[in-house]
Scaffold this motif. Structure first.
Motif, short mmCIF file in Angstrom:
data_model
loop_
_atom_site.label_atom_id
_atom_site.label_comp_id
_atom_site.label_asym_id
_atom_site.label_seq_id
_atom_site.Cartn_x
_atom_site.Cartn_y
_atom_site.Cartn_z
N UNK A 127 0.85 -1.20 0.00
CA UNK A 127 0.00 0.00 0.00
C UNK A 127 0.88 1.24 0.00
N UNK A 128 2.00 1.16 0.71
CA UNK A 128 2.96 2.27 0.73
C UNK A 128 3.64 2.43 -0.64
N UNK A 129 4.03 1.31 -1.24
CA UNK A 129 4.73 1.35 -2.52
C UNK A 129 3.89 2.03 -3.59
N UNK A 130 2.61 1.67 -3.65
CA UNK A 130 1.75 2.22 -4.71
C UNK A 130 1.21 3.59 -4.34
N UNK A 131 1.54 4.07 -3.14
CA UNK A 131 1.15 5.42 -2.75
C UNK A 131 -0.33 5.59 -2.49
N UNK A 132 -0.92 4.63 -1.79
CA UNK A 132 -2.34 4.73 -1.47
C UNK A 132 -2.60 6.00 -0.66
N UNK A 133 -3.45 6.91 -1.14
CA UNK A 133 -3.71 8.15 -0.40
C UNK A 133 -4.45 7.90 0.92
N UNK A 134 -4.99 6.69 1.07
CA UNK A 134 -5.70 6.36 2.31
C UNK A 134 -4.83 5.60 3.29
N UNK A 135 -3.51 5.70 3.14
CA UNK A 135 -2.61 4.85 3.92
C UNK A 135 -2.79 5.04 5.43
N UNK A 136 -2.99 6.26 5.88
CA UNK A 136 -3.13 6.50 7.32
C UNK A 136 -4.42 5.88 7.85
N UNK A 137 -5.48 5.98 7.07
CA UNK A 137 -6.76 5.40 7.49
C UNK A 137 -6.68 3.87 7.50
N UNK A 138 -5.99 3.31 6.51
CA UNK A 138 -5.82 1.86 6.45
C UNK A 138 -5.06 1.37 7.67
N UNK A 139 -4.00 2.08 8.03
CA UNK A 139 -3.22 1.69 9.20
C UNK A 139 -4.08 1.73 10.46
N UNK A 140 -4.85 2.77 10.61
CA UNK A 140 -5.71 2.92 11.78
C UNK A 140 -6.76 1.80 11.84
#
Length: 324
Positions: A236-249
């Motif tokens: 998710x980090x590699x492809x630059x998911x803009x929702x990365x923070x929400x996904x982590x949470x």
């Protein structure tokens, strides 16, 4: 780069992405070193030609531009072999036996004492690949720096023995080589069948992404996850998911299941591969075009190599004035 066939996302992030920038800053020669492939796979040569074409297609698809750099095939420039031979005459055996990279390779491959003459001497061929073009910068990871130092030693020894400065001393251009894991959580490798290829179809991507290993402690959807241990999250980090923070949470609280996380990644991965391979349609399935580009690049490379070899023969007093 050794011709291993189709490239995967680890090759892109570890090398090709950097090459794209280097071709804007330097006069670059990108070599497909097919003779190097023989040092460890001399009994399996049937796929080398196919691998060369597949690898070149991926190079050009991501933007390696034959209009601004020189892509070439090592064996189409026989001057590499001549310089390798001449350098081998003046290279002490001890330099090669102490090569830390070779020692690690032998350990990894379980070869021990069964190393071939060509494998032992591959740093000499690698040095020839570099200095025959008066290469000043060589993009490598830290683990390859010993090879560049051996090349520098060969240059200094040659100049000392023949009292002429023929070559430039190459310098390592250290590049970041991120460790990209495969779909099974191990190092990404074609041989392990765990790689995400740059030319994978949407269906191939779907199969691979949905089978990715995740956090081993998140067994059920509502179990709290540990993104830092999850390979899907790393992608998710590699492809630059803009929702990365929400996904982590949501992963940590158990509000996001692994299957849903993979499905979101799949769509982004398809877009990501299309984005980093903008020229695939220009080269995919057009083998003759790719071969023509490599032959032309090798011709240009040979012109440069011949200039160096003329100086080498003169320095060594073997530029005989005898009709051939």
């Amino acid at each position: 780069m050794r011709p291993t066939g189709k490239m995967h996302i680890g090759h892109y992030l570890g090398a090709l992405k950097n090459w794209l920038q280097l071709q804007k800053e330097y006069d670059c020669i990108f070599g497909i070193v097919d003779w190097h492939a023989l040092t460890t796979s001399f009994e399996h040569t049937e796929d080398i030609e196919r691998n060369i074409i597949d690898m070149a297609i991926d190079w050009f698809s991501v933007g390696i531009d034959p209009e601004v750099c020189i892509p070439m095939i090592q064996s189409l420039v026989p001057e590499h072999a001549e310089l390798h031979l001449l350098l081998s005459m003046v290279t002490p055996l001890g330099w090669l036996e102490r090569n830390p990279v070779l020692k690690q390779q032998l350990q990894d491959m379980g070869l021990k004492e069964a190393v071939g003459y060509g494998h032992l001497g591959y740093p000499v061929l690698m040095a020839a690949d570099i200095i025959i073009y008066q290469g000043i910068k060589v993009p490598v990871g830290e683990d390859q720096v010993p090879h560049i130092e051996i090349a520098r030693e060969m240059v200094r020894r040659f100049h000392y023995l023949y009292q002429q400065e023929v070559f430039k001393e190459p310098q390592p251009l250290l590049t970041e080589t991120p460790r990209i894991l495969g779909i099974d959580g191990k190092k990404m490798s074609k041989s392990l069948n765990n790689a995400i290829g740059l030319s994978d179809t949407k269906e191939e991507l779907r199969t691979k992404v949905l089978s990715m290993f995740t956090d081993p402690e998140k067994i059920r959807k509502r179990d709290p996850g540990h993104p830092e241990r999850c390979n899907v999250f790393s992608f998710q980090n590699i492809v630059g998911n803009p929702r990365i923070e929400q996904i982590e949470k949501d992963c940590r609280t158990g509000d996001l299941g692994c299957v849903d996380c993979k499905k979101e990644l799949l769509g982004l991965m398809v877009d990501y591969l299309e984005k980093i391979s903008p020229f695939r349609g220009r080269y995919q399935g057009k083998e003759q075009l790719v071969k023509d580009i490599l032959v032309e690049g090798s011709r240009k490379a040979q012109t440069l190599a011949r200039e160096t070899m003329k100086k080498v023969r003169e320095a060594m007093n073997i530029d005989y004035q005898i009709p051939r």
